[in-house]
Each structure stands twice: as structure tokens, then as C-alpha cells.
Design an enzyme around this catalytic site. Sequence first.
Site, short mmCIF file in Angstrom:
data_model
loop_
_atom_site.label_atom_id
_atom_site.label_comp_id
_atom_site.label_asym_id
_atom_site.label_seq_id
_atom_site.Cartn_x
_atom_site.Cartn_y
_atom_site.Cartn_z
CG ASP A 16 -1.77 -1.29 1.25
OD1 ASP A 16 -1.51 -2.15 2.10
OD2 ASP A 16 -2.64 -1.42 0.38
CD GLU B 249 -1.38 -3.25 -6.96
OE1 GLU B 249 -1.55 -2.15 -7.51
OE2 GLU B 249 -2.25 -3.81 -6.26
O1 TRH Z 1 4.30 -6.12 0.74
P1 TRH Z 1 3.32 -6.69 -0.18
O2 TRH Z 1 2.87 -8.04 0.08
O3 TRH Z 1 2.05 -5.74 -0.26
C1 TRH Z 1 0.76 -6.25 -0.39
C2 TRH Z 1 0.23 -5.93 -1.70
O4 TRH Z 1 0.27 -4.60 -1.94
C3 TRH Z 1 -1.20 -6.35 -1.82
O5 TRH Z 1 -1.75 -5.87 -3.01
C4 TRH Z 1 -1.98 -5.79 -0.73
O6 TRH Z 1 -3.28 -6.32 -0.81
C5 TRH Z 1 -1.34 -6.24 0.53
O7 TRH Z 1 -0.01 -5.75 0.61
C6 TRH Z 1 -2.10 -5.71 1.67
O8 TRH Z 1 3.91 -6.72 -1.66
P2 TRH Z 1 4.23 -5.57 -2.71
O9 TRH Z 1 2.97 -5.02 -3.29
O10 TRH Z 1 5.19 -6.16 -3.64
O11 TRH Z 1 4.92 -4.42 -1.88
C7 TRH Z 1 6.23 -4.55 -1.37
C8 TRH Z 1 6.93 -3.21 -1.45
O12 TRH Z 1 8.17 -3.28 -0.71
C9 TRH Z 1 7.30 -2.82 -2.88
O13 TRH Z 1 7.12 -1.42 -3.05
C10 TRH Z 1 8.79 -3.14 -2.97
C11 TRH Z 1 9.22 -2.83 -1.56
N1 TRH Z 1 10.45 -3.48 -1.12
C12 TRH Z 1 11.54 -2.68 -0.89
O14 TRH Z 1 11.50 -1.46 -1.10
N2 TRH Z 1 12.69 -3.27 -0.42
C13 TRH Z 1 12.81 -4.61 -0.24
O15 TRH Z 1 13.87 -5.10 0.18
C14 TRH Z 1 11.66 -5.44 -0.52
C15 TRH Z 1 11.75 -6.93 -0.34
C16 TRH Z 1 10.48 -4.84 -0.94
#
Ligand code: TRH
Length: 396
Positions: free
Chosen positions: A32, A291
Site C-alpha cells: 500500500d 502488487e
Molecule cells: O508487501 P506486499 O505483500 O504488499 C501487499 C500488496 O500490496 C497487496 O496488493 C496488498 O493487498 C497487501 O499488501 C495488503 O507486496 P508488494 O505489493 O510487492 O509491496 C512490497 C513493497 O516493498 C514494494 O514497493 C517493494 C518494496 N520493497 C523494498 O523497497 N525493499 C525490499 O527489500 C523489498 C523486499 C520490498
Amino acid sequence: MKKTHLEQKTSTSDDPAPTWDIFSAVIDNYGDIGVCWRLARQLVAEHDLKVRLWTDDLISFQKINPEIDPLLPRQVSRGVEIRQWAENTNMSVEPADVVIEAFACELPAVYVSTMAKSGRRHVWVNLEYLSAEAWVDSHHGLPSPHPGLPLIKYFFFPGFSPSTGGLLVEKNRLEQRAIFQADFQLCSAFWRELGIPAPEKKEVRISLFCYDNNSAISLFTDWAKGTTPVVCLIPEGVATTQIATFFEAPHPKKGNLFKKGSLIVRVLPFLEQDKYDKLLWACNFNFVRGEDSFIRAQWAARPMVWQIYPQETGAHWPKLRAFLERYGADLPHTTAVALTTFFEAWNNGGARDPDWESLWTHRDTLEKHAQKWANRLIKNEDLTTNLVNFCNNKLK
Ligand code: TRH
């Protein structure tokens, strides 16, 4: 089709550029705030807009943006004004011209009534979750009049087809990625920064970002007993139970290295968002989730597997299959079957183990396809430009 930079310049010179408010409520995980932060900084960097980002979870925000100080109710990062959105936050502020309600997070009531009484035109947009399903095209941009106030909320759907809002991608990001991947020195410098030696010749580097998934143990088993040296990079806090079980190491934490057979697992700190992009670029294969990382893995143009955010109702399955249909459409049949079978097993939470060897025999085809897929997707206009144009048209 993509517009020239001039046409993208969305406001005529003498009008003050519209102000933007983005509201982000973190349900759980990082997506989010990850999506909202990426959008906010692109609005500032590429569209010279004044953006205020409201979030109710500065601690999660700090994980993906180390500049954030969770104790500050107000701060600026990358030109974006960051505001803490807490129960007791005084929300009787001047509403922005454009108001983004991310993922139906529900705007503060006082803010909505101030919008209604301001005598100004406001564009209120609900930024929806990404889905590859076909129905998205016909729902994108639909209005929803407020039941009691002279306000309209519009639904803005990210998506894979030109008739949706598109996907988040920064200008020249794919060029930057191509330069990085073609330059062994740049890649080695990235690994060195993480305190990790550059990859050996035959080695396969895999990043693993998933939800709690017992199938990770069968993957570790396959990689450990395989003949190819595998280095698996896992962010701290991810697959903790499976690492602990497989390596009999109770509390895996950042900096830890575990070795068994041909497998080395390295636990990484959470990386700043742009650095995480480079991890995806530098690996040969990426496991992603949710996402935002899901989209970043596609821009990385590397083979990938996605663990979709599981919903109790099972509503996530049609979303997963809709994506596989698009992604696998022009894959050779045997590769498409291997990929679909692996995706479904990986999203089945351990009921049936994903078969790595069967998938990896399609390595060459998957690598070429990942390149082709990214080059096709980038032809669509990017989400931020679509959103800016959509809102400016509504502000007219
Ligand atoms: O963390 P998520 O599982 O977020 C989820 C999804 O948004 C989903 O749609 C929603 O319903 C749920 O939350 C509540 O996965 P996502 O979307 O990939 O987000 C992870 C974020 O973290 C992304 O912006 C990348 C960032 N990230 C970093 O900046 N550094 C890191 O080392 C890692 C592993 C991720």
C-alpha cells in the site's frame, strides 16, 4: 500511444499546477505504501507537481525509504511532503485540487466535507488494486457520485491493457535496467555494496520475496540437491519459518548465511525501493508477491513467479489465472504448462510442491519471453502520466 514530453506537460503555463493529496492506509505488508510512495515521487520528479502524502504507518514506510523518521508528523522526502495520518491528526486542512484515495482507504470525514464546502473543483480518485482480469477495462474511469455531497469519486484501475490506467514505471527506467544488466562492473558493484561476492560463472542467483509459504522448503530441497550452485537472497522477515526449519536455525536475520549442498541462502536487510529494483535486475530469477514487487519483476525482464495476496474467499485465483493467460499467451505450449503448473503449486501454500527442475528446463525460453514481455508492456502509457492527464481533464 505515448505522448511527446511537451504534450505530457499537463498544465498551461500561467495556471498554477494543481496540488495533489495522496492518502495511504497500510492494511499490512508494504504494498500500500510502496505503490503510493512510487506514485508520489514520480509526480514530483516527472510532472513538477506539489504532492502531500498522508500515511498511517511511517514505520513500514521507513523500511522502503530509510529517509523517513517515524517520529516526525511532517517531513519532506524526495520533494514529497510526508504527513502522518493518525487518529488524532487535525485533518481540517486545505484540501488539494486532486485527491487520491489509495486502495479505498476512506478519506477522513472532515476532509471530505471541507472538499464539498470549499467552492473549488476537486478531483477525487480511488486508485484501485491491480488486476489482469478483462472486466477492469470497462470499469476504468467510472464515476461514483457521493450519496450526500456535491462530490464525484472516480475509479482508476491500473492494468495491462491500453484501455486501463496502465502500470507504474519511471521514465527511462528500462533503459537504466538494460545498462545495468549489460555491465558486469555495475552488477558487481551492486553485490559488493551488499557485501556479497559477484556471482560465479555457473551460479544461479534467485531473489525470494513471498508470504508465509511452506513450498519454500521443497524449493530449498531441490536447490540443495541440484548440481547447479544456487544463491538465494531473502529479505529479513520473509520465509523465516521455512529457513529456520530447513537449516535448523531458529531466528534467521539479516547478514546470516546458510549453506546446504548446492544451496546458499543469504538473508538481506530490507532494501530502499530503488535498490530492491537492482536486486531484481541482478538476479536470474525472482519470486515476488502482492502488487508492486510483482510489477517491478516484470520491468526487470527476468523470469519470475508471483505469489498473489491470498484472499480467504479464493478470489485471488481468477486474478492469478487472468495474469497467466496474458503472460503465457505467446509462450510455447510446454513452457506455458510448466509455468502455470509451477505458479499454481507456489500459490497453493504447500498442498502440492512446485517442481523447480521441470520449470528450469525452460530457462532460455523464459528469459527471452521476460525481455519480450517488458518491451511490450512499456509501449503502454505509464500510470502516473495517465492519472495526471485523467485528473487534468476532470479539473477543466
Ligand atoms: O508487501 P506486499 O505483500 O504488499 C501487499 C500488496 O500490496 C497487496 O496488493 C496488498 O493487498 C497487501 O499488501 C495488503 O507486496 P508488494 O505489493 O510487492 O509491496 C512490497 C513493497 O516493498 C514494494 O514497493 C517493494 C518494496 N520493497 C523494498 O523497497 N525493499 C525490499 O527489500 C523489498 C523486499 C520490498
